[in-house]
Design a protein around this motif. Structure first.
Motif, PDB file in Angstrom:
ATOM      1  N   ILE A   9       0.854  -1.184   0.000  1.00 43.42           N
ATOM      2  CA  ILE A   9       0.000   0.000   0.000  1.00 43.42           C
ATOM      3  C   ILE A   9       0.888   1.232   0.000  1.00 43.42           C
ATOM      4  CG2 ILE A   9      -1.741   1.315   1.270  1.00 43.42           C
ATOM      5  CD1 ILE A   9      -2.720  -1.308   2.470  1.00 43.42           C
ATOM      6  N   PRO A  60      -4.046   8.720  -3.655  1.00 43.40           N
ATOM      7  CA  PRO A  60      -4.778   7.456  -3.791  1.00 43.40           C
ATOM      8  C   PRO A  60      -5.751   7.523  -4.963  1.00 43.40           C
ATOM      9  CG  PRO A  60      -5.390   8.597  -1.757  1.00 43.40           C
ATOM     10  CD  PRO A  60      -4.347   9.416  -2.421  1.00 43.40           C
ATOM     11  N   PRO A  64      -9.919   2.451  -7.160  1.00 41.55           N
ATOM     12  CA  PRO A  64      -8.819   1.537  -7.443  1.00 41.55           C
ATOM     13  C   PRO A  64      -9.303   0.215  -8.015  1.00 41.55           C
ATOM     14  CG  PRO A  64      -9.259   1.619  -5.099  1.00 41.55           C
ATOM     15  CD  PRO A  64     -10.126   2.660  -5.741  1.00 41.55           C
ATOM     16  N   HIS A  67      -7.717  -3.625  -4.563  1.00 36.71           N
ATOM     17  CA  HIS A  67      -7.885  -3.114  -3.204  1.00 36.71           C
ATOM     18  C   HIS A  67      -7.917  -4.294  -2.234  1.00 36.71           C
ATOM     19  CE1 HIS A  67     -11.978  -4.066  -4.539  1.00 36.71           C
ATOM     20  NE2 HIS A  67     -12.203  -4.367  -3.266  1.00 36.71           N
ATOM     21  N   ASN A 113      -6.542   5.472   1.011  1.00 33.98           N
ATOM     22  CA  ASN A 113      -6.602   4.235   0.226  1.00 33.98           C
ATOM     23  C   ASN A 113      -7.886   3.485   0.563  1.00 33.98           C
ATOM     24  OD1 ASN A 113      -3.892   4.313  -1.021  1.00 33.98           O
ATOM     25  ND2 ASN A 113      -3.227   4.207   1.116  1.00 33.98           N
ATOM     26  N   LEU A 114      -8.639   3.116  -0.459  1.00 34.47           N
ATOM     27  CA  LEU A 114      -9.917   2.444  -0.249  1.00 34.47           C
ATOM     28  C   LEU A 114      -9.734   0.958   0.022  1.00 34.47           C
ATOM     29  CD1 LEU A 114     -12.093   4.080  -3.046  1.00 34.47           C
ATOM     30  CD2 LEU A 114     -11.715   4.842  -0.699  1.00 34.47           C
ATOM     31  N   PHE A 115     -10.583   0.429   0.886  1.00 34.24           N
ATOM     32  CA  PHE A 115     -10.646  -1.004   1.159  1.00 34.24           C
ATOM     33  C   PHE A 115     -12.066  -1.334   1.571  1.00 34.24           C
ATOM     34  CE2 PHE A 115      -9.535   0.944   5.186  1.00 34.24           C
ATOM     35  CZ  PHE A 115     -10.212   0.213   6.153  1.00 34.24           C
TER      36      PHE A 115
END
Length: 126
Positions: A9, A60, A64, A67, A113-115
Motif C-alpha cells: 500500500i 490514492p 482503485p 484493493h 486508500n480504499l478497502f
C-alpha cells in the motif's frame, strides 16, 4: 519460479499507516527492509509477512482496480469492525456504486486508500 508476494500500500505517512494497519489487522512491524520509505508488516503469530507499506507521493486512486477486502462472518461483526476501524482513523466512503443489499462497506485508510469490509454471510454456498 515466479510466485506472488504480498500486497503493498502506498502511503504518505509511514508511521501513521504502520500504526493504523498493525492495529486494524493485529499485525506487527518488522525490521525486514525497514527504512524511511518501507515497512514490512507480519502476522502477530509469526506465521509470516502479511502487508507492506511504501512511501508514495502520488494520491490514492478514487476507484482503485485492486484493493484489500477484509473479511468477517456476520453482519453484526461487520458493523463492529467498521466502527473499530473508524476509531483507528479510517473513514466511511460515500460510495455511489453500492448494489442493492450490499455485503460490503467501503472505507478509506488514513491515507485515503480504499478497502472493503465484507460480510461473508451473504456469500453463495457450495
Amino acid at each position: 519460479m515466479l510466485r506472488l508476494g504480498y500486497p503493498v500500500i502506498g502511503v504518505t505517512d509511514l508511521q501513521r499507516a504502520t500504526t493504523f494497519w498493525t492495529s486494524a489487522l493485529n499485525l506487527v512491524a518488522t525490521e525486514e527492509w525497514a527504512g524511511d520509505h518501507w515497512r514490512t508488516l507480519e502476522h502477530a503469530d509469526g506465521s509470516g509477512r502479511a502487508l507492506c507499506l511504501m512511501y508514495s507521493e502520488s494520491p490514492p486512486e478514487p476507484r482503485p482496480r485492486i484493493h484489500l477486502d477484509l473479511l468477517v462472518d456476520t453482519a453484526a461483526e461487520q458493523e463492529q469492525e467498521v466502527a473499530r476501524l473508524v476509531t483507528l482513523g479510517a473513514t466511511r466512503v460515500d460510495w455511489d456504486s453500492y448494489p442493492p443489499a450490499p455485503d460490503f462497506v467501503v472505507l478509506a485508510d488514513p491515507d485515503g486508500n480504499l478497502f472493503c469490509v465484507i460480510d461473508l454471510s451473504h456469500a453463495p454456498s457450495g
